[in-house]
Design an enzyme around this catalytic site. Structure first.
Site, mmCIF file in Angstrom:
data_model
loop_
_atom_site.group_PDB
_atom_site.id
_atom_site.type_symbol
_atom_site.label_atom_id
_atom_site.label_comp_id
_atom_site.label_asym_id
_atom_site.label_seq_id
_atom_site.Cartn_x
_atom_site.Cartn_y
_atom_site.Cartn_z
ATOM 1 N N LYS A 13 0.827 -1.220 0.000
ATOM 2 C CA LYS A 13 0.000 0.000 0.000
ATOM 3 C C LYS A 13 0.860 1.268 0.000
ATOM 4 O O LYS A 13 0.623 2.178 -0.778
ATOM 5 C CB LYS A 13 -0.918 0.044 1.237
ATOM 6 N N ARG A 86 -9.518 0.827 8.790
ATOM 7 C CA ARG A 86 -9.014 -0.510 9.093
ATOM 8 C C ARG A 86 -10.040 -1.352 9.830
ATOM 9 O O ARG A 86 -9.784 -2.513 10.133
ATOM 10 C CB ARG A 86 -7.764 -0.380 9.961
ATOM 11 N N ARG A 125 11.615 -6.566 5.218
ATOM 12 C CA ARG A 125 11.440 -5.125 4.927
ATOM 13 C C ARG A 125 12.370 -4.266 5.802
ATOM 14 O O ARG A 125 12.540 -4.524 6.988
ATOM 15 C CB ARG A 125 9.993 -4.727 5.198
ATOM 16 N N ARG A 158 11.479 -2.176 11.252
ATOM 17 C CA ARG A 158 10.374 -1.708 12.096
ATOM 18 C C ARG A 158 10.109 -2.696 13.231
ATOM 19 O O ARG A 158 10.107 -3.904 13.020
ATOM 20 C CB ARG A 158 9.106 -1.559 11.242
ATOM 21 N N ARG A 169 -0.632 -8.673 13.640
ATOM 22 C CA ARG A 169 -1.150 -7.709 12.658
ATOM 23 C C ARG A 169 -1.979 -8.421 11.583
ATOM 24 O O ARG A 169 -3.009 -7.906 11.159
ATOM 25 C CB ARG A 169 0.017 -6.942 12.027
HETATM 26 P P1 AMP Z 1 0.963 0.588 9.058
HETATM 27 O O1 AMP Z 1 2.142 1.471 8.867
HETATM 28 O O2 AMP Z 1 -0.216 0.992 8.205
HETATM 29 O O3 AMP Z 1 1.294 -0.890 8.940
HETATM 30 O O4 AMP Z 1 0.462 0.816 10.572
HETATM 31 C C1 AMP Z 1 1.302 0.516 11.674
HETATM 32 C C2 AMP Z 1 0.487 0.422 12.941
HETATM 33 O O5 AMP Z 1 -0.170 1.678 13.204
HETATM 34 C C3 AMP Z 1 -0.647 -0.587 12.937
HETATM 35 O O6 AMP Z 1 -0.189 -1.904 13.228
HETATM 36 C C4 AMP Z 1 -1.555 -0.039 14.037
HETATM 37 O O7 AMP Z 1 -1.020 -0.290 15.315
HETATM 38 C C5 AMP Z 1 -1.460 1.457 13.794
HETATM 39 N N1 AMP Z 1 -2.490 1.947 12.849
HETATM 40 C C6 AMP Z 1 -2.279 2.517 11.627
HETATM 41 N N2 AMP Z 1 -3.448 2.849 11.056
HETATM 42 C C7 AMP Z 1 -4.422 2.464 11.917
HETATM 43 C C8 AMP Z 1 -5.858 2.515 11.892
HETATM 44 N N3 AMP Z 1 -6.508 3.026 10.835
HETATM 45 N N4 AMP Z 1 -6.530 2.037 12.959
HETATM 46 C C9 AMP Z 1 -5.895 1.534 14.025
HETATM 47 N N5 AMP Z 1 -4.549 1.416 14.111
HETATM 48 C C10 AMP Z 1 -3.819 1.897 13.079
#
Ligand code: AMP
Length: 212
Positions: A13, A86, A125, A158, A169
Site C-alpha cells: 500500500k 481498518r 522489509r 520496524r 497484525r
Molecule cells: P501501518 O504502517 O499501516 O502498517 O500501521 C502501523 C500500525 O499503526 C498498525 O499496526 C496499528 O497499530 C497502527 N495503525 C495505523 N493505522 C491504523 C488505523 N486506521 N486504525 C488503528 N490502528 C492503526
C-alpha cells in the site's frame, strides 16, 4: 479524487501510494506514518499509540478518528488514504465525516496478495528512518548495507516487522479489516488488483483501472 488503498500489511500500500500520488498529483495520507511521527516526537498521542503499535495491535477507533477527522475536513486537495479505514466502524465513520463536507470516496483499491507472501515480505522489509523509502533484503536491496539509496538515511527494521508481531497484525487484518472489502464491493467502489506482481505492474494496473 479521493482513494482508499486497502490490503494486508505488506501488500504494498505504502509503496504504491507514493507512486500513484505523484501520477495524479494528490496527497498521500498514511495513518501508520502519522502515528510513527507522533511516537518519534514523544507526544501524548504518540505515547498512547506506541503502547498498541509496539504489540502489533490496532489503535482504538476513537483515537484514530479523533486524529484524522479534522485533517480530512480541512483538506482542499484529493488524497490517497493508506492504512485507514481498518475497521468497519472506521469505514462508516469516514462516510459520515465526508458527508458533512459533501465529499465521498471515489475508488477503493484493494491490493490482493497471499498472506504467506506478505509474511516473507515483512520480515525482509527495511525502511529509511529519514525519508520512509522501503527496501527488501531479498528483492530490493540497498546499494550500501543499511543506508538509503535516496537520501543516505539509516535503514531500520520496524519493531512490528518481527514474526510474532506480524502474526498479530495479520490476525487483526483478517478479523477487523478484511470485512471492509465486501462493504466497498457492495458500494461498487472496489477495484481488485493482483498485488503479487512486480511493483511496476501493480502501479500500471491501478492506473489502468482508475479513470478521472
Ligand atoms: P501501518 O504502517 O499501516 O502498517 O500501521 C502501523 C500500525 O499503526 C498498525 O499496526 C496499528 O497499530 C497502527 N495503525 C495505523 N493505522 C491504523 C488505523 N486506521 N486504525 C488503528 N490502528 C492503526
Amino acid at each position: 479524487m479521493n482513494i482508499i488503498f486497502l490490503g494486508s500489511p505488506g501488500s504494498g500500500k505504502g509503496t504504491q501510494a507514493k507512486r500513484i500520488k505523484d501520477h495524479y498529483n494528490i496527497l498521500h495520507i498514511s495513518t501508520g506514518d502519522l502515528l510513527r511521527e507522533e511516537v518519534k516526537q514523544q507526544t501524548k498521542q504518540g505515547k498512547l499509540a506506541d503502547s498498541y503499535m509496539s504489540k502489533g495491535e490496532l489503535i482504538p477507533d476513537e483515537v484514530i478518528l479523533g486524529m484524522l477527522s479534522e485533517k480530512l475536513k480541512s483538506l482542499k486537495e484529493g488524497y490517497i488514504l493508506d492504512g485507514f479505514p481498518r475497521t468497519l466502524q472506521q469505514a462508516k465513520s469516514l462516510y459520515d465525516i465526508l458527508q458533512t463536507i459533501d465529499q465521498e470516496i471515489d475508488y477503493v483499491v484493494y491490493l490482493d496478495i497471499a498472506l504467506e507472501e506478505v509474511k516473507a515480505r515483512l520480515v525482509a522489509r527495511r525502511v529509511c528512518n529519514v525519508c520512509g523509502e522501503e527496501y527488501n533484503l531479498e528483492t530490493k536491496k540497498p546499494e550500501k548495507e543499511n543506508v538509503c539509496n535516496k537520501c543516505g538515511g539509516e535503514l531500520i527494521h520496524r519493531s512490528d516487522d518481527y514474526p510474532e508481531k506480524i502474526q498479530t497484525r495479520l490476525d487483526s487484518y483478517i478479523n477487523a479489516t478484511a470485512p471492509i472489502i465486501s462493504y466497498y464491493k457492495e458500494q461498487k467502489k472496489l477495484i481488485t488488483i493482483n498485488a503479487q506482481q512486480s511493483f511496476e505492474m501493480v502501479t500500471q494496473d491501478i492506473i489502468k483501472n482508475i479513470s478521472i
